[in-house]
Design a protein around this motif. Structure first.
Motif, PDB file in Angstrom:
ATOM      1  N   MET A 308      46.363  64.304 -98.027  1.00 45.07           N
ATOM      2  CA  MET A 308      47.676  64.929 -97.843  1.00 45.07           C
ATOM      3  C   MET A 308      47.623  66.448 -98.014  1.00 45.07           C
ATOM      4  SD  MET A 308      50.795  64.344 -97.120  1.00 45.07           S
ATOM      5  CE  MET A 308      51.736  65.822 -96.750  1.00 45.07           C
ATOM      6  N   THR A 372      53.241  68.688-100.653  1.00 45.88           N
ATOM      7  CA  THR A 372      51.955  67.978-100.668  1.00 45.88           C
ATOM      8  C   THR A 372      51.980  66.722-101.532  1.00 45.88           C
ATOM      9  OG1 THR A 372      51.027  69.240-102.524  1.00 45.88           O
ATOM     10  CG2 THR A 372      50.721  70.147-100.296  1.00 45.88           C
ATOM     11  N   SER A 720      44.956  73.718 -89.682  1.00 45.02           N
ATOM     12  CA  SER A 720      45.895  72.596 -89.734  1.00 45.02           C
ATOM     13  C   SER A 720      46.347  72.358 -91.164  1.00 45.02           C
ATOM     14  CB  SER A 720      45.257  71.319 -89.177  1.00 45.02           C
ATOM     15  OG  SER A 720      44.308  70.808 -90.094  1.00 45.02           O
ATOM     16  N   LYS A 722      49.354  69.585 -93.526  1.00 43.36           N
ATOM     17  CA  LYS A 722      50.353  68.515 -93.520  1.00 43.36           C
ATOM     18  C   LYS A 722      51.476  68.865 -94.481  1.00 43.36           C
ATOM     19  CE  LYS A 722      47.577  64.366 -92.498  1.00 43.36           C
ATOM     20  NZ  LYS A 722      47.115  63.081 -93.063  1.00 43.36           N
ATOM     21  N   ASN A 724      54.936  66.853 -96.358  1.00 43.80           N
ATOM     22  CA  ASN A 724      55.762  65.670 -96.569  1.00 43.80           C
ATOM     23  C   ASN A 724      57.206  66.156 -96.588  1.00 43.80           C
ATOM     24  OD1 ASN A 724      57.129  63.421 -97.445  1.00 43.80           O
ATOM     25  ND2 ASN A 724      55.764  62.988 -99.168  1.00 43.80           N
ATOM     26  N   ILE A 729      55.673  62.433 -92.921  1.00 39.51           N
ATOM     27  CA  ILE A 729      54.507  63.315 -93.022  1.00 39.51           C
ATOM     28  C   ILE A 729      54.186  63.879 -91.643  1.00 39.51           C
ATOM     29  CG2 ILE A 729      52.042  63.431 -93.562  1.00 39.51           C
ATOM     30  CD1 ILE A 729      52.633  61.334 -95.768  1.00 39.51           C
ATOM     31  N   LYS A 731      51.836  66.467 -89.432  1.00 38.24           N
ATOM     32  CA  LYS A 731      50.601  67.255 -89.363  1.00 38.24           C
ATOM     33  C   LYS A 731      50.773  68.326 -88.294  1.00 38.24           C
ATOM     34  CE  LYS A 731      45.593  67.217 -88.917  1.00 38.24           C
ATOM     35  NZ  LYS A 731      44.358  66.433 -88.760  1.00 38.24           N
ATOM     36  N   ASN A 733      48.783  71.375 -86.286  1.00 35.48           N
ATOM     37  CA  ASN A 733      47.455  71.901 -85.940  1.00 35.48           C
ATOM     38  C   ASN A 733      47.657  73.078 -84.989  1.00 35.48           C
ATOM     39  OD1 ASN A 733      44.840  72.379 -85.196  1.00 35.48           O
ATOM     40  ND2 ASN A 733      44.323  70.236 -84.832  1.00 35.48           N
ATOM     41  N   GLU A 744      53.569  60.901 -88.960  1.00 36.38           N
ATOM     42  CA  GLU A 744      53.354  59.562 -89.515  1.00 36.38           C
ATOM     43  C   GLU A 744      54.717  59.004 -89.919  1.00 36.38           C
ATOM     44  OE1 GLU A 744      50.628  59.725 -92.817  1.00 36.38           O
ATOM     45  OE2 GLU A 744      49.295  61.104 -91.776  1.00 36.38           O
TER      46      GLU A 744
END
Length: 768
Positions: A308, A372, A720, A722, A724, A729, A731, A733, A744
């Motif tokens: 994460m 995170t 990249s 992530k 929350n 979540i 991501k 990039n 996600e």
């Protein structure tokens, strides 16, 4: 001269070659922790050279009586100190009756130290020739378990290279330790009992004054070529220590190893009369699982964190190493499991700042933990302050405030103020604003309003009352002024109308009034409870509003900027670029008198306000203020480069943003401030994360949505991260020319990218 011996690597901190001049710095840089305890990277074996011994237990502290030259009313009685805890890592090593000591060896070759951040362990390897000409190969690995956070484990292995050798391992635990940092050379620990049985040893000790009860424990096993050997140890103990001796005749080329398990049980988590029983339980489980299984578990636990929290950078290994080092140390310091704990500026890496809690947590750390971890971790950090509200009211009363006005401490362990430099303790009151801003920031990010009616509104009322009472009506200006303060820039003390302080005071009052109104309309039961408890009237709230509406802000019509404080333009305005390099850092080269009269800024001050309240100002206003203040900023606070990096990226000055990013991410690895031997700058490490996510990624929350304006330094191919966000979540990039988004979860997420609405569906790559 900056340090330059740390070898760039994506996943590890590496040192090659043994240099005694680097030992104390490396003890800081290679520190390990697991949220419940931590330790500097001291050698297990004896070391007679310059060293700074340090092992620390979260939440265990000592109230060291204040030492000042001249007592002032309102001074705190003590300065809290995180304590150097009893030592469990020690293993004295004797080879043919000579103690292994790298400071005294004839020769040390192939020395390599590694802090493996991916897997969460510290290792050393070297070949040493002792004074008695015995040559040995030594490899050591140790870690502090994330799964069993009362446990640490060491695997120490020796191989004789030029002859057979009689080798003795003497693992020990010792409570006869002292702090590097102490006001009166007090004895901090009282040893209650020393005991041992069946290869297990225990020292029960308590802290003086605070009465924290602890048990330090150990158990060891020895191996020849990985085969367990039963050796009956010879035991030695005194009033503060106990050691076991394991002697074996080792053939040339054979390896002789010891697995040592140790750590602490404390009465914060167990009954104080059951600490030895709890310690036995930890040791029995550790020995049953064994070093290698525990290490595999450690790797798995860290892989879950990195899944994460990781930020990847393609094309710039020093930048990659820097951000991972910062994320790693933040997770070693605080994992959010215990709402009684908080984040000290040095974490478990040193004793400076007492290991206590500062406003750094609210201003810098909460965004990292919100994004995170689960949002409950950030909520724990907010509840820490709510639990200390009564103490904050007491702190304000000691300074002459009344009616439930709350002044949160500059430095604290238990809610009491324990900082004793008057110009900071009494005057750096802007810290109150960061406490309130964190509540706003939490609600803005998580969408969870429940904290405010349940707890947060009481905090906001106490803070608003403080600002109302702290302001003075100036007949001359026909405005409310705030006199005698120190802003975030600590190179200015006792100034009038620090713009940042006045601005955040006004904002705090308005934010409290706004939330009182919301709670009254939507949470009637909570509203009645809070109003009755706080005894807050409409008339008092109107008085607050009068102060907020009439707040004075120093401004220069000529420069078209808000002034850091009254009289800032009276200074001799020589920029940092025109300051001789030999004069830097000024805090080590100049008298305090000279610093105070200079225009030089330790860290973002006015610009800190522009960071917090970016959406209150236009980009043109930010640019004007950045161009005016940054040239006077010496960045001698660890909290400074990250704010400037974020703002430079916002202004699309990517070269400058990248330079500031590298400085914040490698502040300790490259020892920019010449002080890494004292410990790491843990709380500012969260600012490094913000430099990428909020700076280069341009992440903001706008009208309840995630918004991005991605940019990329020319030195990078891609990066990249992530986040929350409200239990989803995402991501991100970022490449040159486009950005990929992956989600996600099971619901669509509506975000904004460069001002355009974008919908991200789960498990479906979206490229912008």
């Amino acid at each position: 001269m900056n340090l330059d011996y740390i070898i760039p690597n994506d996943w590890s901190i590496l040192e090659e070659g043994f240099d005694p001049k680097h030992v104390k710095a490396s003890e800081s840089i290679f520190s390990i922790g697991n949220g419940a305890m931590g330790q500097r990277a001291n050698f297990e074996e004896r070391y007679s050279g310059p060293t700074f011994q340090g092992s620390y237990i979260a939440g265990v502290y000592y109230p060291d009586k204040t030492r000042v030259g001249w007592w002032k009313n309102g001074y705190p009685e003590y300065f809290a100190k995180v304590l150097n805890a009893p030592n469990w890592i020690g293993i004295d090593v004797f080879i043919n009756d000579e103690a292994l000591d790298l400071y005294k060896c004839k020769k040390v070759e192939h020395f390599k130290r590694e802090l493996n951040m991916k897997e969460g362990w510290l290792s050393r390897y070297f070949i040493a020739t002792l004074q008695n000409d015995t040559k040995v190969e030594v490899s050591v690995k140790r870690f502090l378990s994330l799964d069993m956070d009362e446990l640490g484990a060491i695997n120490y292995s020796i191989k004789p290279l030029n002859s057979n050798a009689t080798i003795t391992y003497r693992p020990y635990i010792d409570s006869g330790i002292t702090n590097e940092d102490t006001n009166w050379d007090d004895k901090f620990w009282d040893t209650l009992s020393v005991s041992h049985q069946d290869n297990q040893a225990f020292i029960q000790a308590k802290t003086m004054k605070t009465d924290f009860y602890t048990c330090t424990f150990m158990q060891s096993q020895v191996f020849v070529n990985d085969g367990l050997v039963a050796i009956e140890p010879d035991t030695s103990s005194d009033s503060n220590s106990v050691s076991f001796g394991y002697t074996h005749n080792v053939k040339e080329g054979e390896s002789y190893s010891i697995h040592k398990f140790g750590g602490y049980t404390v009465d914060r988590n167990h009954d104080k009369y059951e600490l030895v029983t709890a310690a036995k339980s930890v040791l029995n489980k550790a020995v049953k699982e064994g070093f290698n299984t525990l290490l595999e578990n450690q790797k798995t636990a860290w892989s879950k964190i990195w899944e994460m929290a990781d930020i990847t950078i393609d094309g710039d290994v020093k930048a990659q190493q820097g951000i991972r080092f910062n994320i790693f140390q933040l997770n070693q310091t605080y994992l959010g499991k215990d709402a009684r704990l908080n984040i000290g500026p040095k974490g478990f890496t040193g004793e400076k700042y007492g290991g206590s809690t500062y406003w750094d947590t609210e201003a810098y750390c909460i965004p990292f933990y919100m994004a995170t971890k689960d949002q409950s971790v950030a909520r724990n950090l907010l509840e820490y302050r709510y639990n200390h509200l009564e103490k904050a009211i007491e702190n304000a009363e000691k300074l002459g405030f009344s009616n439930g006005a709350a002044l949160y401490p500059m430095v604290t362990m238990n809610g009491e103020e324990c900082h004793n430099e008057w110009e900071i303790t009494f005057e750096e009151i802007h810290r109150n604003g960061a406490i309130a801003f964190a509540i706003f920031n939490y609600h803005r990010y998580t969408g969870d309003y429940s904290y405010i009616p349940e707890k947060g509104l009481e905090v906001l009322i106490g803070i608003a009352r403080f600002w109302h009472q702290r302001a003075t009506f100036s007949r001359d200006k026909n405005k409310y002024v705030i006199l005698g303060v120190t802003g975030p820039n600590e190179y200015e003390n006792n100034v009038n109308n620090n713009w940042y302080t006045n601005y955040i005071a006004q904002w705090c009052i308005n934010y409290a009034l706004e939330n009182i109104n919301t709670v009254e309309n939507q949470y009637a039961t909570d509203y009645t409870r809070i109003m009755n408890k706080a005894k807050l009237s409409k008339a008092e709230m109107q008085e607050w509003k009068t102060v907020a509406d009439g707040m004075y802000f120093p401004y220069s019509e000529e420069k078209e900027v808000y002034l850091q404080q009254d009289g800032f333009l009276d200074k001799e305005l020589i920029t940092v670029a025109d300051l001789e390099k030999s004069q830097r850092p000024i805090n080590q080269k100049w008298s305090w008198d000279r610093i105070l009269r200079s225009p030089y800024i330790k860290q973002a001050d006015t610009l800190q306000g522009f960071y917090f309240f970016e959406d209150h100002f236009t980009t043109e206003e930010l640019e004007r203020h950045f161009d005016f203040y940054e040239p006077f900023t010496v960045h001698e606070s660890s909290l400074s480069p990250c704010v400037h990096s974020i703002q430079a990226a916002k202004l699309n000055r990517m070269d400058q943003a990248y330079t500031f990013y590298l400085r914040t991410s490698r502040l300790d690895l490259d020892d920019y401030n010449h002080e890494v031997h004292e410990g790491l700058h843990i709380t500012s490490m969260a600012g490094t994360w913000m430099s990428i996510v909020e700076g280069f990624g341009g992440m903001r929350i706008k009208e309840g949505k995630l918004s991005f304006e991605p940019r990329i330094p020319e030195q990078w191919n891609a990066y990249s991260f992530k986040v929350n966000f409200r239990h989803q979540i995402l991501k991100v990039n970022v490449c040159k020319g486009h950005t990929h988004f992956e989600l996600e979860g099971d619901q669509d997420l509506h975000i904004v990218v460069n001002g355009e609405d974008v919908t991200i569906s789960p498990n479906n790559l979206v490229t912008v």
